[in-house]
Design an enzyme around this catalytic site. Structure first.
Site, PDB file in Angstrom:
ATOM      1  N   TYR A  12       0.782  -1.236   0.000  1.00 42.71           N
ATOM      2  CA  TYR A  12       0.000   0.000   0.000  1.00 42.71           C
ATOM      3  C   TYR A  12       0.815   1.288   0.000  1.00 42.71           C
ATOM      4  O   TYR A  12       0.266   2.354  -0.272  1.00 42.71           O
ATOM      5  CB  TYR A  12      -0.970   0.015   1.190  1.00 42.71           C
ATOM      6  CG  TYR A  12      -2.137  -0.901   0.966  1.00 42.71           C
ATOM      7  CD1 TYR A  12      -3.276  -0.453   0.313  1.00 42.71           C
ATOM      8  CD2 TYR A  12      -2.088  -2.230   1.356  1.00 42.71           C
ATOM      9  CE1 TYR A  12      -4.336  -1.301   0.070  1.00 42.71           C
ATOM     10  CE2 TYR A  12      -3.140  -3.087   1.121  1.00 42.71           C
ATOM     11  CZ  TYR A  12      -4.261  -2.614   0.473  1.00 42.71           C
ATOM     12  OH  TYR A  12      -5.310  -3.463   0.220  1.00 42.71           O
ATOM     13  N   HIS A  26      -3.878   5.343   5.481  1.00 42.97           N
ATOM     14  CA  HIS A  26      -3.726   6.643   4.819  1.00 42.97           C
ATOM     15  C   HIS A  26      -4.518   6.670   3.510  1.00 42.97           C
ATOM     16  O   HIS A  26      -5.214   7.645   3.217  1.00 42.97           O
ATOM     17  CB  HIS A  26      -2.242   6.924   4.570  1.00 42.97           C
ATOM     18  CG  HIS A  26      -1.963   8.263   3.997  1.00 42.97           C
ATOM     19  ND1 HIS A  26      -1.562   8.440   2.693  1.00 42.97           N
ATOM     20  CD2 HIS A  26      -2.033   9.505   4.546  1.00 42.97           C
ATOM     21  CE1 HIS A  26      -1.384   9.729   2.474  1.00 42.97           C
ATOM     22  NE2 HIS A  26      -1.671  10.402   3.581  1.00 42.97           N
ATOM     23  N   ASP A  27      -4.421   5.594   2.726  1.00 46.38           N
ATOM     24  CA  ASP A  27      -5.202   5.502   1.485  1.00 46.38           C
ATOM     25  C   ASP A  27      -6.698   5.588   1.781  1.00 46.38           C
ATOM     26  O   ASP A  27      -7.445   6.284   1.080  1.00 46.38           O
ATOM     27  CB  ASP A  27      -4.918   4.186   0.753  1.00 46.38           C
ATOM     28  CG  ASP A  27      -3.545   4.131   0.115  1.00 46.38           C
ATOM     29  OD1 ASP A  27      -2.816   5.146   0.153  1.00 46.38           O
ATOM     30  OD2 ASP A  27      -3.191   3.062  -0.426  1.00 46.38           O
ATOM     31  N   ASP A  69      -2.522  13.003   6.681  1.00 47.27           N
ATOM     32  CA  ASP A  69      -1.072  12.946   6.511  1.00 47.27           C
ATOM     33  C   ASP A  69      -0.349  12.894   7.854  1.00 47.27           C
ATOM     34  O   ASP A  69       0.617  12.145   8.015  1.00 47.27           O
ATOM     35  CB  ASP A  69      -0.584  14.141   5.691  1.00 47.27           C
ATOM     36  CG  ASP A  69      -0.981  14.064   4.225  1.00 47.27           C
ATOM     37  OD1 ASP A  69      -1.557  13.043   3.804  1.00 47.27           O
ATOM     38  OD2 ASP A  69      -0.712  15.035   3.490  1.00 47.27           O
ATOM     39  N   GLY A 105       2.805   3.816  -1.618  1.00 46.87           N
ATOM     40  CA  GLY A 105       3.063   4.182  -3.001  1.00 46.87           C
ATOM     41  C   GLY A 105       1.737   4.324  -3.716  1.00 46.87           C
ATOM     42  O   GLY A 105       0.684   4.465  -3.100  1.00 46.87           O
ATOM     43  N   GLY A 123      -1.565   3.415  -5.406  1.00 45.55           N
ATOM     44  CA  GLY A 123      -2.520   2.318  -5.370  1.00 45.55           C
ATOM     45  C   GLY A 123      -2.340   1.422  -4.161  1.00 45.55           C
ATOM     46  O   GLY A 123      -1.741   1.801  -3.164  1.00 45.55           O
TER      47      GLY A 123
END
Length: 155
Positions: A55, A75-76, A119, A57, A59
């Site tokens: 995860y 985070h995604d 973030d 990076g 996608g």
């Protein structure tokens, strides 16, 4: 030339100058990088997190390989929630202060505060999670498949 034509020409020139200054790299990623460096006090370069696990990076799929990779999935997911609120997380610029031991998001609109919180939470999670060099630049086609996809391949 008529004054009206000059005004139109001037407006076009100003628009083109402004468009040429737009970076093709999402500027929020620069801020995220700065926030990571603030939290980890420069102990690990940001690029180490760009191609880590399933995860960290661009996608993500499958099951996170460890705690650090779970930070990236969270985070995604947080960015996904921001998008549902009508925000554009990769383009949302925010302010933050790098206080030792306690970085803080600054004031801003709802999207800026939300994205900064995503973030900041990720940066804090990165700082407390162990880094396993074996999970850097892994073969995502082999190690990051969902269980359903893996079962279909074995049948």
């Amino acid at each position: 030339m008529y004054p009206a034509h000059l005004l139109v020409l001037l407006a076009v020139c100003v628009s083109l100058l402004g468009a040429s200054a737009i970076s093709n790299r999402p500027r929020n990623l620069v801020q995220f990088s700065e926030l990571i460096q603030c939290v980890n006090k420069g102990k690990r370069a940001t690029y180490h997190y760009m191609d880590y696990g399933c995860y960290c990076g661009k996608g993500g799929s499958g099951t996170p390989v460890d705690a650090l990779d779970r930070c990236c999935k969270t985070h995604d997911d947080c960015y996904g929630q921001a998008e549902k609120k009508g925000c554009f997380p990769l383009l949302s610029l925010y302010n933050f202060a790098c206080f030792p031991g306690a970085p803080q998001c600054g004031k801003g609109n709802t999207c800026q505060r939300f994205v900064c919180a995503c973030d900041l939470k990720a940066a804090l999670c990165f700082a407390k999670s162990p880094y396993n060099n074996n999970n850097y630049n892994i073969d995502i086609k082999k190690k990051c498949q969902t269980l359903i996809y893996m079962r279909l391949q074995t049948q």
